[in-house]
Design an enzyme around this catalytic site. Structure first.
Site, PDB file in Angstrom:
ATOM      1  N   LYS A   1     -22.262 -18.900 -13.352  1.00  0.00           N
ATOM      2  CA  LYS A   1     -21.235 -19.490 -14.236  1.00  0.00           C
ATOM      3  C   LYS A   1     -19.803 -19.038 -13.358  1.00  0.00           C
ATOM      4  CE  LYS A   1     -24.005 -21.458 -17.057  1.00  0.00           C
ATOM      5  NZ  LYS A   1     -24.415 -22.897 -16.987  1.00  0.00           N
ATOM      6  N   HIS A   2     -19.592 -18.251 -12.979  1.00  0.00           N
ATOM      7  CA  HIS A   2     -18.304 -18.056 -11.993  1.00  0.00           C
ATOM      8  C   HIS A   2     -18.343 -17.153 -10.969  1.00  0.00           C
ATOM      9  CE1 HIS A   2     -19.157 -14.266 -14.425  1.00  0.00           C
ATOM     10  NE2 HIS A   2     -18.282 -13.581 -13.664  1.00  0.00           N
TER      11      HIS A   2
ATOM     12  N   ARG B   1       2.277  -2.732  -5.113  1.00  0.00           N
ATOM     13  CA  ARG B   1       3.003  -1.503  -4.456  1.00  0.00           C
ATOM     14  C   ARG B   1       3.494  -0.374  -5.700  1.00  0.00           C
ATOM     15  NH1 ARG B   1       4.315  -1.750   0.611  1.00  0.00           N
ATOM     16  NH2 ARG B   1       4.549  -3.674   1.669  1.00  0.00           N
TER      17      ARG B   1
ATOM     18  N   VAL C   1       7.635  18.346   0.327  1.00  0.00           N
ATOM     19  CA  VAL C   1       8.698  18.764   1.444  1.00  0.00           C
ATOM     20  C   VAL C   1       9.630  19.710   0.989  1.00  0.00           C
ATOM     21  CG1 VAL C   1      10.161  17.804   3.183  1.00  0.00           C
ATOM     22  CG2 VAL C   1       7.835  16.945   3.043  1.00  0.00           C
TER      23      VAL C   1
ATOM     24  N   ASP D   1      -3.575   1.472   6.943  1.00  0.00           N
ATOM     25  CA  ASP D   1      -3.995   0.886   8.299  1.00  0.00           C
ATOM     26  C   ASP D   1      -3.592   1.745   9.381  1.00  0.00           C
ATOM     27  OD1 ASP D   1      -1.197   0.814   7.734  1.00  0.00           O
ATOM     28  OD2 ASP D   1      -1.083  -1.330   8.478  1.00  0.00           O
TER      29      ASP D   1
ATOM     30  N   GLY E   1       7.891  -0.127   3.849  1.00  0.00           N
ATOM     31  CA  GLY E   1       7.505  -0.563   2.355  1.00  0.00           C
ATOM     32  C   GLY E   1       7.284   0.638   1.614  1.00  0.00           C
TER      33      GLY E   1
ATOM     34  N   MET F   1      -2.866  -7.753  -0.930  1.00  0.00           N
ATOM     35  CA  MET F   1      -2.078  -7.223   0.596  1.00  0.00           C
ATOM     36  C   MET F   1      -2.987  -6.919   1.588  1.00  0.00           C
ATOM     37  SD  MET F   1       1.689  -5.723  -0.819  1.00  0.00           S
ATOM     38  CE  MET F   1       2.760  -6.438  -1.658  1.00  0.00           C
TER      39      MET F   1
ATOM     40  N   ARG G   1      -1.998  -7.645   5.633  1.00  0.00           N
ATOM     41  CA  ARG G   1      -1.716  -8.427   6.473  1.00  0.00           C
ATOM     42  C   ARG G   1      -2.523  -8.270   7.726  1.00  0.00           C
ATOM     43  NH1 ARG G   1       3.370  -7.348   7.080  1.00  0.00           N
ATOM     44  NH2 ARG G   1       3.200  -5.841   8.956  1.00  0.00           N
TER      45      ARG G   1
ATOM     46  N   ASP H   1       3.196   2.587  10.471  1.00  0.00           N
ATOM     47  CA  ASP H   1       3.242   2.565  11.936  1.00  0.00           C
ATOM     48  C   ASP H   1       4.860   2.375  12.549  1.00  0.00           C
ATOM     49  OD1 ASP H   1       3.425  -0.044  11.197  1.00  0.00           O
ATOM     50  OD2 ASP H   1       1.712  -0.580  12.742  1.00  0.00           O
TER      51      ASP H   1
ATOM     52  N   ALA I   1     -17.309  -8.423  -6.453  1.00  0.00           N
ATOM     53  CA  ALA I   1     -16.694  -9.657  -5.565  1.00  0.00           C
ATOM     54  C   ALA I   1     -17.863 -10.281  -5.023  1.00  0.00           C
ATOM     55  CB  ALA I   1     -15.460  -9.680  -4.900  1.00  0.00           C
TER      56      ALA I   1
ATOM     57  N   ARG J   1      14.903  -1.484   5.929  1.00  0.00           N
ATOM     58  CA  ARG J   1      14.478  -2.072   7.209  1.00  0.00           C
ATOM     59  C   ARG J   1      15.732  -1.844   8.080  1.00  0.00           C
ATOM     60  NH1 ARG J   1       8.933  -2.449   6.809  1.00  0.00           N
ATOM     61  NH2 ARG J   1       8.410  -3.667   4.673  1.00  0.00           N
TER      62      ARG J   1
ATOM     63  N   THR K   1       1.550   4.140   3.207  1.00  0.00           N
ATOM     64  CA  THR K   1       1.623   2.925   3.126  1.00  0.00           C
ATOM     65  C   THR K   1       0.476   2.220   2.558  1.00  0.00           C
ATOM     66  OG1 THR K   1       0.740   0.857   4.355  1.00  0.00           O
ATOM     67  CG2 THR K   1       0.276   3.056   5.407  1.00  0.00           C
ATOM     68  N   ILE K   2       0.533   1.356   1.479  1.00  0.00           N
ATOM     69  CA  ILE K   2      -0.839   0.914   0.640  1.00  0.00           C
ATOM     70  C   ILE K   2      -1.848   0.270   1.468  1.00  0.00           C
ATOM     71  CG2 ILE K   2       0.814   0.799  -1.247  1.00  0.00           C
ATOM     72  CD1 ILE K   2       0.440  -2.298  -1.078  1.00  0.00           C
TER      73      ILE K   2
ATOM     74  N   ASP L   1      10.668  16.344 -11.825  1.00  0.00           N
ATOM     75  CA  ASP L   1      10.184  15.189 -12.764  1.00  0.00           C
ATOM     76  C   ASP L   1      10.146  13.780 -11.761  1.00  0.00           C
ATOM     77  OD1 ASP L   1       9.362  13.891 -14.986  1.00  0.00           O
ATOM     78  OD2 ASP L   1      11.460  13.191 -15.419  1.00  0.00           O
TER      79      ASP L   1
END
Length: 319
Positions: free
Chosen positions: A214-215, A252, A23, A129, A11, A169, A171, A103, A186, A72, A125-126, A59
């Site tokens: 209220k919320h 992403r 690099v 993990d 991803g 996201m 998983r 990974d 939250a 993939r 990776t966002i 740029d």
């Protein structure tokens, strides 16, 4: 080494372009030729490889996604696919490879290293993990995208006195949900590492209603389950008007934050240093703002864990 290669796999994550840039320019600074492999391991097998220059990465530091594209490639999981990849690398005279990804990408780098081809992994990776590093490239940008979305949703939640379930996201890892939930206040954060009892969530909502709240905002990592289904369960259990927002792939994209640009630049340059030092099969990372490197095989046997202190704090502040 006089000729290296770089690819992005899995991803996409904001900051990958900054890592590619680092690099390329680090190699050129050391008079080392650098080749870009497009479309990850699929492009490697197909020989989709081109020489990169200083201008090739001009740029791009501020751009999301990846200049080298990603795909993939189930074929690369096979011995035959790996053999084809090494043949292409040898054909172009490439002596070492830098792999930017998660990974799954690292498993490919590990297989190449085991077959005698030196590789270094850069965590991009966002989900944040990957073990062995405090942060991965893209996490900070995705986190800020989520926070911006929650801020806007909270305006509506307040105006209409509704409960909102926001699916993000993650998983297998809950870092995005945990950090976003804590940053945005939250009332409930649900992550794969800690399966909260549904009745506890309902009790917390009801306590809030009893004291005049209220919320509410509930952050749900996708690995816990469907936000839409969870929202329906809440509505049935409480009769509280509930709405669901699935943020999806908006997380992403976008221009990488300063933190991700700097992290990517540091990690990309360090990967080049390791190859030029004769090291292989390593992953670069950052711990306590210091660059580190670990054996990829060792990293792949470990699991990134959540910050227990942060998780407990989120509970204490959401009373």
């Amino acid at each position: 080494m006089k000729r290296l290669g770089v690819l992005t796999s899995g991803g996409d994550a904001p900051g990958m372009n900054a890592a590619i840039r680092a690099v390329v320019r680090k190699c050129i600074y050391h008079n080392v030729e650098i080749y870009g492999i497009k479309y990850g391991y699929q492009g490697l097998i197909e020989g989709n490889i081109e020489k990169l220059h200083v201008g090739s990465v001009g740029d791009i530091i501020q751009r999301g996604g990846t200049k080298l594209y990603s795909a993939r490639c189930p074929e690369f999981k096979t011995e035959e696919g790996q053999r084809k990849g090494i043949e292409q690398l040898n054909k172009f005279g490439i002596e070492g490879l830098i792999v930017i990804g998660g990974d799954g990408s690292f498993r490919g780098a590990q297989k190449l290293t085991e077959k005698g081809f030196p590789c270094i992994g850069v965590p991009g990776t966002i989900d944040n993990d990957i073990a062995g590093t405090d942060f991965t490239i893209g996490f900070d940008t995705a986190l800020n995208t989520i926070i911006e979305a929650i801020d806007k949703i909270r305006d509506t939640a307040t105006s209409h006195e509704r409960t909102y379930v926001i699916e993000v996201m993650g998983r297998d890892a809950g870092d995005l949900a945990l950090w976003a939930g804590l940053a945005d206040g939250a009332e409930t954060i649900l992550i794969p590492e800690r399966q909260d009892d549904f009745e506890e969530v309902i009790s917390r909502l009801k306590r809030g209603v009893e004291r005049g709240k209220k919320h509410s905002i509930i952050i749900l990592a996708e690995g816990v389950g469907s936000g839409i289904e969870f929202g329906e369960k809440i509505k049935q259990a409480t009769n509280i008007e509930t709405r669901v927002t699935v943020l999806g792939h908006i997380q992403r994209g976008g221009s990488p934050t300063a933190a991700d640009r700097v992290l990517a630049s540091r990690l990309g340059a360090k990967a080049v240093d390791l190859l030029l030092e004769g090291k292989a099969g390593r992953m670069v990372g950052i711990q306590n703002n210091k660059l580190v490197d670990y054996d990829i095989a060792e990293i792949l046997t470990q699991k990134h864990g959540i910050d227990e202190g942060m998780y407990q704090l989120s509970k204490e502040l959401s009373i």
